[in-house]
Structure formats: C-alpha cells, structure tokens
Design an enzyme around this catalytic site. Structure first.
Site, PDB file in Angstrom:
ATOM      1  N   TYR A   1      -2.398  -0.189  10.655  1.00 14.64           N
ATOM      2  CA  TYR A   1      -2.384  -0.557   9.238  1.00 14.64           C
ATOM      3  C   TYR A   1      -1.087  -0.115   8.564  1.00 14.64           C
ATOM      4  O   TYR A   1      -0.433  -0.906   7.873  1.00 14.64           O
ATOM      5  CB  TYR A   1      -3.586   0.084   8.550  1.00 14.64           C
TER       6      TYR A   1
ATOM      7  N   SER B   1       0.842  -1.196   0.000  1.00 18.63           N
ATOM      8  CA  SER B   1       0.000   0.000   0.000  1.00 18.63           C
ATOM      9  C   SER B   1       0.872   1.238   0.000  1.00 18.63           C
ATOM     10  O   SER B   1       2.016   1.212   0.496  1.00 18.63           O
ATOM     11  CB  SER B   1      -0.907   0.018   1.236  1.00 18.63           C
TER      12      SER B   1
END
Length: 702
Positions: free
Chosen positions: A592, A579
């Site tokens: 995250y 990501s």
C-alpha cells in the site's frame, strides 16, 4: 439523448382531470392542479414555457371585503413543477386602473414597473411581463400554451386563413406582436368583441384558451391542441422536409462522433465562459438534419419567442457528409466556420440595435446541427443546454407541421432582435445570481461511491460543477447517484460503472463524460483499496493489486483525462487523493505505501508536462479517514488495529489522539481540500501536496 414528442403524434392528448381529487380543492389549488397537468406533457407546452391564470374572489386583508384577485404564473418557473408560491397575485381593480397610465406602444415597457403596485397580500412573487395578457381577457380562467401543433399553424404564411378554416370560428387570430401591455389590450378587445370564442391564436407565437371553470379551461386547451394535431396529421405533405438527403449513421457511430467532437467544440466556444454540452439524436432531430430542406429551414430561424430566446437567431450548421465521413477535415474548417458565425451574429446586432440596446452578448452559437449525426447544444449549465436542445426540437416540429401544409415563416430579424435584446429581458439577466466558483466545469471523480468520493462530488456540485462518478461497485454507485441527485438534480450528476485498471474501461469513462457533458476539466483520482501484511506475508497478488489500482489505475485515468484537457485548450486540474502513507512508511503495509508513493510521484511528473497547457496537478494526503470510508470496513480496520495493538472499536479514537491537533479527519475535510486545489483559489499551485491529517510530524513535506 432526448426523446421528444413530434407534431402529429399518434398518441392522443387526453384529459387527466380527476373530479374526485378536484372536489377537495379550492380555486387556488385548482389553478395549481390544472397548471401541473398542462406542464406534465411537452406536447402542450415546453419546459418553463406557457402561463396559466385564474381570477378568484379573495378577502382583502385590509378591508375584509371580497375583491377579485388575478392569480397568474409568476416570472420564471415551470408549469409542470410549479407550487402555489410560484403564482403572483394582483388586485384586478388596480390592474384595470393601469389603463389610465398607458401612454402608447412606444412606452409600453414602463407599465411593467407598475405591476408591483398591484400586488395582493404582499406576495413576494414577481409578476411576469405576460400578466396583462391574462388580466384583460374577460374570462375567469386563461391558459397560454406553446404546443408545437398550434405554433405550426401560427407560423404558416397563411396562418389567419388556416385558423379560420381549421377551427371554424372557435378561435380568433391576432397578427404577430411582441408580448406586452399593448398585446394585452388587443386580447381584451377581441375577447369582448367575439364572446363566442374559445381562444385566440397569436401569429408565430402560441395559443390562448379560456373557460368559466378550471376544468373547462383545461379541457378546452387539450381539445384545441388535439384538433390541431389531428388536422396536421391528416393534411401534411409527405415526406417531411423534402425527404432525406443523406442517411443517418448507425447509433454507435453517431455517439462516437459526438464524443470526439464535443470536447474540441467546447474548447473553441468556452474561452470567455465555460460551456456544457448536450447531444440529441432523437428521431425528430435525425429526420431534420438528414433532410433536403435542412439548410434553407435552419437559416430561417425559429418563430415562437420562447424557442428563439433559448436557441439564438439561427443554428450553426456543421459541414459534414456522413456518406464520406472526414472528421479531420471537419475539425480543420471549424475555426473559420465559427468565426464566420460570430461575425454574422455581430453584424445582426449592428444592423438591428437601437440607441439603448445592450452591448452584443456571446456571439457563439447554441444549437449545432450535424447531418447524419444529430444535434449538439451548448450553454452555461447542463440544464440550459438540454432545454435549449428541447426547444429546438419544438422548432423542428413546428417547421415540419407548417411546411407540411403551407409555407413556414420564421420570426422577422428585427422582431427577433427586439426580443433577444429587450431591455426587460436584459434587466432579468442582470438580476441573475453570480455564477458559482465551479460553474460550467466538468468534474470526474473515481472511487465515487465511497465516503470521500461522495463528499468530493457533493462539494463540487454545490460549487456549480457537473460531476461524473465512476466506481467498480454498481450497487454502491447507484446509491451514491441517488444521494447526489437530491443535492443537484438529475442534469448535473451521472455515473458510469467501470474498472480503472482496465484501459478500455477507462476510455469508456472519458467517452461517457464527454458525451454527457462535453469534456472534462477537473479530475479527482480517488479510487482506492487498502491492505496490510508483514513483508514476508505480502503475496504477489496483494502487491500487484495495490499497484494496479493505486498506480496503474491512476496513470490510465490521468492519461485519458490529460488528452481531453489538451484537446479543449482550457487548462484543467487534477487532484490525486493519495495518503500520508505515500510520505511516511508504515510497518506491515509495504504494498500500500509503495503504491501511494508512486501516486504522488506520478502527480509530480504529470504536473511538469501539464504546466505549459495550464493543467495543474496536485495531491491531497489524508490520514485515518475512518467515518464514511469503505476502505476502513472489515479487514483493513482489523489489520491496522492488530498492527497498533488496539481493539478494532478503538481505531478512530487511536488515530485522533495520535494526531498533533487531536482531531478526527472526515470525508468532508478531504472534499474541502480537493475543492481548494481544483478551484481558481489554487490557480497558481501545481505539483504540491496538501496534508489533511490533523497533524503528523513525520509527514511534514520538505
């Protein structure tokens, strides 16, 4: 695993003909109907094998007159799934005129080049080399099948006498001859000389039957096959294959053995061309590989040309004693045994080659027989590997039937070579399309039920790979499988439901992949979750869940895949779908972002260890892939909307406008990047990061 009917099956072959349905059809449709019925039962003919034909009165598009046209299954195709466009159509008067051009057996192959000149109505479907075999039999409807039961009789030492005894004059008999124009003329002569015949057995090959109508032809074919099955069942000596020499291992031990062996074996035979594997431990296979006669019968090879072309001159018999299992000893001797097989195959080519024969092809075996375990088959794609195994099961059934009533006779070596290296077969091989970029590769995609996972799998399948999908959600995984089967068929895609944070589950994923396809070449680590919370509201549970899935899970699946790639010695590729957040911190998403950063660093570490083995490891960093992504359903979308002080419905538009290129990022965009890094196009890239985020200056790699 494959379930295949054995010769002597207790279930009778019965007619499926529907008179009401048939009454609505014209002659071409009746031929199609008959063909599909015949091809639906593997006891009648094997996949891709057999031919059907009908001589039909048609209106000539040039003259407007009625002419006789031969409709016959074209080159390639399968009777069970053929459509009307799978049939060639040829003028019978032109096919009969070809007899004047025939210059003898030594030059019969040149007759194939005349077939296109006989085409009716500009039909683009190429005529097969079997066309003369149908054209010259003086009957309107003709079936040519390869039923195990009839081939068993045809492959007996006393085939001619048995044919006369069993069928009491209803079938004629012709000695072995390679299919071609000359055999067509011999079939014509015999069918004319004995008009009372219902068909002809070709020694070592198969069955021709005929009739005046599509229905009568179909039912004659079934009756002859059932008669052969019943006779064999009533007269075969027991036990089959001389009885058992060893006992089969339990089913779970057989599967475990194949799972360990297949990647090792695949690596040894895939140095020049990637191979895909198939495992079969059906009852018919186990009876054969555990038998007293395994060695002598395996050495004889197959008889029917359709069997032989797909299974090679003979199988590879693996030296293994299930009563004293020694896997390490087996592996230690594998290189020498394979080298001996390849040397023997090359010597066969040298002995039998003609002045114009093609060069020796891949000398590795296709069929591998393992006492107590079963059969492996390897080929350039999964369907071919599976079908090769099915054809060898047909050969097993033939050997059982023939040896049960007489003595089985394999195809003579020179005849076998002349079929395998037939110039017409070589020309067919040369016309095959160029392999796709990922042909023969095995891809494993985690998080496979999500939008990105499915897009990646679809891209891999379209480029020729086989794909194993895994996901924790069984319902979504089943839906993804159904979607992808439509793209690439059942052979090329499989699924296993699992939790990648569980070490045993991960081992099970790789075991399932190895058993289904033979190993693993491409790992796409894509499983994901998302969470958003300010640091003081981030619970230990949220933190540990992100670490478990996005860090530990990626470690476990990478480690297990690495081990198999190392065993195969074929290199490999891993792509982590990480990501933008792995490079750029975001407020309110510490768990995250930290886990995604760990992913990226893990990829770099594995890239260092994998480089000497040819195992490349790279990262794709998406950003804001909203459409089709399950991560953006529900709470995560709401949390990111709240964090950016926008409405949840405006999230995609917000991220699009935020990007430098002002574009939305889609699952298909990520799939393109993953494919690039997985393919040879990125063959000199490892340890790299490819951002697919429509431009984010903060995420520029430095």
């Amino acid at each position: 695993m494959t379930a295949t009917n054995q010769t002597g099956s207790k279930q009778s072959i019965t007619s499926l003909w529907d008179d009401g349905l048939a009454a609505t059809m014209g002659e071409p449709q009746l031929l199609l109907y008959r063909s599909n019925l015949l091809g639906s039962d593997l006891r009648i003919t094997n996949f891709g094998g057999g031919n059907t034909s009908a001589k039909i009165a048609m209106t000539d598009p040039l003259s407007g007159e009625q002419v006789e046209v031969l409709w016959v299954k074209g080159s390639g195709g399968d009777l069970g799934s053929i459509k009307l466009d799978g049939f060639s159509t040829l003028y019978m008067d032109k096919l009969n005129a070809l007899k004047a051009r025939y210059r003898g057996l030594e030059l019969e192959d040149e007759m194939v080049a005349y077939l296109p000149h006989c085409t009716f109505d500009l039909n683009p479907r190429a005529a097969s080399i079997d066309t003369p075999l149908h054209a010259y039999i003086v009957r309107r409807h003709v079936d040519h099948m390869h039923p195990d039961s009839v081939i068993a009789i045809a492959a007996c030492k006393n085939s001619e006498a048995l044919t006369a005894s069993i069928f009491e004059g209803e079938l004629g008999w012709l000695p072995w001859q390679r299919p071609g124009y000359d055999l067509g003329l011999k079939l014509e002569a015999l069918s004319q000389a004995q008009p009372e015949l219902k068909g002809i057995i070709l020694e070592g090959h198969g069955l021709f039957t005929w009739g005046d109508t599509a229905k009568s032809c179909y039912e004659t074919t079934l009756a002859i096959i059932q008669r052969a099955e019943s006779w064999l069942a009533a007269n075969s000596k027991q036990p089959s294959f001389g009885g058992a020499a060893v006992a089969a291992l339990p089913a779970d031990e057989r599967a475990a053995f194949a799972t360990r062996l297949m990647p090792l074996l695949r690596g040894k035979i895939s140095k020049d061309e990637y191979k895909l594997g198939h495992f079969d431990d059906s009852d018919a296979v186990l009876e054969f590989v555990c038998s007293q006669d395994l060695g002598p019968l395996a050495a004889l090879g197959t008889s029917c040309p359709d069997h032989f072309l797909r299974t090679k001159i003979r199988p590879f018999l693996i030296d293994f004693d299930p009563a004293k299992p020694d896997f390490d000893g087996l592996v230690a001797g594998l290189d020498d045994a394979l080298a001996a097989y390849r040397a023997d195959y090359s010597a066969y080519h040298a002995r039998c080659k003609r002045d114009n024969s093609p060069a020796v092809r891949d000398a590795n075996p296709i069929i591998y027989l393992i006492p107590g375990v079963g059969m492996l088959s390897f080929a350039k794609d999964k369907a071919t590997a599976r079908i090769a195994g099915e054809f060898y099961v047909n050969a097993i059934n033939v050997m059982r039937g023939a040896n049960g009533v007489d003595t089985y006779v394999g195809l003579p070596e020179q005849e076998a070579f002349d079929i395998e290296y037939w110039l017409l077969e070589e020309a067919k091989l040369q016309r095959m399309p160029k392999p796709k970029s990922l042909a023969g590769r095995i891809a494993l995609v985690t998080g496979g039920a999500g939008g990105i996972g499915q897009a990646v799998a679809r891209q891999m399948l379209q480029e020729g790979a086989c794909v194993m999908l895994t996901d924790i959600n069984p319902e979504a995984l089943a839906e993804a499988h159904a979607n992808l089967v439509k793209v690439a068929g059942k052979d090329n895609v499989a699924t296993v439901q699992a939790n990648i944070t569980n070490e045993a589950d991960v081992d099970g994923i790789l075991a399932a992949t190895a058993l289904r396809f033979g190993g693993v070449d491409l790992l796409v680590s894509n499983a994901g979750i998302a969470s958003s919370a300010p640091i003081e509201e981030t619970t230990l549970e949220i933190w540990e869940r992100n670490q478990a899935i996005l860090s530990t899970g990626y470690f476990l699946i990478s480690r297990a895949s690495f081990r198999i790639m190392k065993q195969q010695e074929l290199g490999g590729s891993m792509v982590f779908v990480a990501s933008k957040n792995g490079l750029v911190a975001s407020a309110g998403a510490s768990a995250y972002c930290t886990a995604k950063a760990a992913e990226i660093h893990l990829a770099r570490c594995i890239a260092l260890e994998g480089a000497p083995l040819g195992i490349r490891v790279n990262v794709v960093n998406p950003d804001a892939v909203i459409r089709g992504s399950s991560i953006w359903n529900g709470k995560w979308k709401e949390e990111r909307a709240a964090s950016n002080k926008i409405d949840a419905d405006d999230v995609e538009d917000f991220y699009r406008k935020r990007s430098l290129l002002k574009l939305s990022v889609l699952p298909e965009d990520i799939a393109e990047a993953v494919y690039f890094l997985s393919s040879s196009k990125a063959g000199k890239s490892t340890g790299n990061i490819l951002n697919v985020d429509a431009g984010n200056a903060a995420a520029f790699t430095r």
